[in-house]
Design a protein around this motif. Structure first.
Motif: not given
Lengths: 565, 97
Positions: A407-417, A437-438, A440-453
């Motif tokens: 998402l826009d809200s997590n892409k900075v950290r996702a890109s760092q990771l 980001v470009e 990840a938006i392809n139709d045949n791609i699924e991307v997910f990130v996880i937050h752990v606590s």
């Protein structure tokens, strides 16, 4: 093969000398620069826009304000001007720059300035609707507003490299170079520094001494009450301001730690209770306060904090301690502190090694993350004494995993990771935020990130995975996990989530191909021990999607994907 | 006096040469010797390099002596016998004297 960074300089004046500086400077990264646009930078930008298709390219745009706006050119002749026309010109300039930013790796844009020597309208020059400086401020305002949101675009403050030098009339009339060589050298160093930061070269940990570094005087000799810190004392004020600068760096995401030759109990007591201390124990990710060798202390502290030695800055007033650390760890930055403590705060503010191309929420919370980790270790030590099994310990942690799309809200950290993780990384691909980001938006791609606590606190965004679908096959392309959460079952959780997403997309088999690097063997070890099948000696693993990959019992999952899961 | 001044002028010239060398590849650096050519077809300098060097020398000489002729103009507007750094130092020293 040596890596060369490509840089195109677009300018309205002769930048041949600047190109010379870039191409012949021996510091890393090696830059291959070319200059275009002399006389018509906007035209050059448009032609670059049409012709450039090399996303490894970097651009530096350095123009005089009159080139960005014909209306400003008229205003500079001291004729009455309509600011609306000037702003419209700048907006068009920004639109072209925006389009360019989509086609390149990084883009650096210098803001505009009226030379100090020019009077303009003198005492009226900052009056809105009259002065040239007022107009320049408005033009720069548009530049910041329209371009700040682009993650691969960096606005450079002209003052940083022009101010100490002068406009060179001679070079202008003889060679159409408006500045002295010093300006060009400064800009080259500034841009190279920025490129280094975009390549991940940034310092993350400041290790400080205590006596005569964080405060004035020797704690063991003078006692806490007689330290120079704050109060009505010039040096005391300087030490307090020095701590304020460190506190600011900590707020930006830089970790602080202490290595001091002192009695730990006495030093900690001073940090906790001295009324003028700005930094308290919570501000430090760790410390070694004892009488041992500082290099040995640094080695063990850095290991505990789990950070590379090349990310460390060591601040100590004692030249022999600095020399010891420098000699033991050449990769650590050990600056020479100024002779006069009153210069300490300004000196620290002037270091550019902490700059980063982005600041994420995780960066700002980094010290808290380390505190939580220290609490975990303390509890583990206590539980160890009770002979608790690892499984019991993991259950006691109350681990929670929240799954999100990119998402826009997590892409900075996702890109760092994505770009910094080495150990638990299946394919170790590197891509800047925009390209990621470009892709990840392809139709045949699924991307997910996880937050752990867990019950001790938040680990932040610590996992990233991507799956590419082809027919009924799901191929795990990226499997990335921060070392902060390795060994707690989160690895298996990622496989579980990936298998569920793949089932929903109709895939029947999920594969993962391990691509070896010198640093990612822990990832191979995990896959080898996982339940995924390794059919042959190749590093390819397979999971039959008749069933989802088993979820570890100790982890609760909250799926927050767009499909309502 | 002239000999002493010429050496000081040479020192100023070499400061400017060092600055210009930062812009040049390692295989075409200017040498800090009096025989290094600065004008003419055999010189390593192109027109921008020449102008950059002259402006740098003017600044360095001004810093040391308080004034300096406009070299880029003087050396290109008329037939000049200046070819190398030594000639240039003599030209500047004579002008200053």
């Amino acid at each position: 093969m040596k890596e060369v960074t490509k840089l195109t300089i677009i300018s309205d004046f002769n930048v041949e000398q600047l190109v010379g500086y870039f191409n012949n400077d021996t510091s890393l990264p090696e830059i291959q620069a070319t200059g275009i646009g002399f006389g018509d930078p906007v035209g050059a930008m448009i032609s670059v826009l049409q012709e450039l298709s090399d996303d490894a390219q970097n651009l530096l745009i350095w123009t005089l304000p009159e080139s960005a706006s014909n209306s400003f050119y008229e205003a500079r002749k001291m004729t009455p001007y309509d600011p609306v026309n000037v702003i419209k010109d700048v907006e068009i300039f920004c639109d072209i720059v925006k389009k360019l930013s989509a086609q390149v790796n990084s883009i650096f844009v210098c803001n505009w300035k009226i030379p100090v020597i020019e009077q303009g309208y003198g005492m009226l020059d900052l009056k809105e609707g009259i002065g040239l400086r007022s107009l320049i401020h408005e033009m720069n305002g548009v530049l910041y507003k329209k371009l700040s949101s682009l993650s691969n675009l960096f606005l450079l403050d002209t003052d940083l490299y022009i101010s100490p030098y002068k406009i060179s009339s001679q070079m202008w009339y003889l060679a159409k170079v408006p500045f002295e060589l010093g300006v060009l050298r400064n800009l080259m160093q500034l841009v190279k520094g920025c490129i280094r930061r975009t390549l991940g070269e940034t310092k993350k940990l400041i290790v400080c001494d205590l006596d005569d570094t964080l405060w004035g005087g020797i704690l063991g000799d003078y006692g806490s009450d007689n330290l120079k810190l704050g109060g009505h004392d010039p040096e005391g004020e300087a030490f307090k301001d020095f701590q304020l600068v460190l506190k600011g760096l900590r707020a930006k995401g830089i970790l602080l730690a202490i290595i001091s030759k002192n009695t730990e109990k006495v030093a900690l007591e001073a940090i906790i209770s001295h009324p003028e201390m700005v930094l308290r124990l919570d501000d430090f990710a760790g410390w070694r306060i004892n009488w041992s060798d500082k290099a040995a202390n640094l080695s063990s502290l850095v290991k505990e904090i789990n950070i590379g030695m090349d990310s460390v800055v060591f601040l100590d007033d004692n030249p022999s301690e600095r020399a010891r650390v420098k000699e033991a760890f050449p990769q650590v930055l050990v600056p020479e502190l100024p002779q006069n403590v009153m210069d300490y705060p300004q000196f620290l503010k002037g270091l550019d090694c902490f700059d980063s191309p982005s600041v994420s929420l995780e960066d700002r919370k980094r010290t808290e993350l380390y505190h939580a980790e220290r609490n975990r270790k303390d509890e583990l030590t206590r539980l160890d004494e009770k002979f608790l099994s690892l499984d019991d310990w993991l259950k006691a942690l109350d681990l929670q995993v929240v799954v999100e799309p990119l998402l826009d809200s997590n892409k900075v950290r996702a890109s760092q990771l994505f770009n910094k993780t080495n150990q638990m990384n299946l394919s170790t691909r590197r891509m800047n935020e925009k390209s990621l980001v470009e892709w990840a938006i392809n139709d045949n791609i699924e991307v997910f990130v996880i937050h752990v606590s867990d019950k001790f606190g938040d680990y932040g965004l610590t996992g990233f995975a991507s799956i590419e679908f082809e027919g009924t096959q799901a191929c795990l392309i990226d499997f990335i996990l921060s070392c902060r959460v390795i060994g707690k079952g989160v690895e298996k959780t990622i496989l579980h989530i990936a298998s569920i997403i793949s089932q929903k997309r109709g895939a029947v088999v999920m594969t993962a191909e391990f691509i070896e690097t010198p640093k990612n063997l822990p990832c191979l070890e995990f896959f080898k021990k996982s339940k995924m099948e390794n059919h042959n000696s190749k590093n390819t693993f397979e999971w039959n999607l008749n069933n989802a990959y088993p979820k570890p019992e100790n982890i609760k999952i909250q799926m927050d994907l767009n499909d309502g899961t | 006096m002239a000999k002493n001044s010429k050496q000081k002028v040479l020192d100023a010239i070499y400061i400017a040469v060092a600055q210009v060398n930062e812009l040049r590849p390692s295989d075409s650096q200017l040498e800090c010797v009096e025989s290094e050519l600065v004008l003419g077809e055999s010189s390593k300098l192109d027109s921008l390099g020449f102008v950059t060097l002259m402006v740098g020398i003017e600044q360095a000489v001004k810093d040391g002596f308080g004034s300096c002729p406009s070299l880029a103009i003087e050396l290109t507007k008329q037939e000049t016998s200046v070819k190398d750094i030594g000639d240039l130092a003599t030209f500047i020293t004579d002008t200053l004297d």
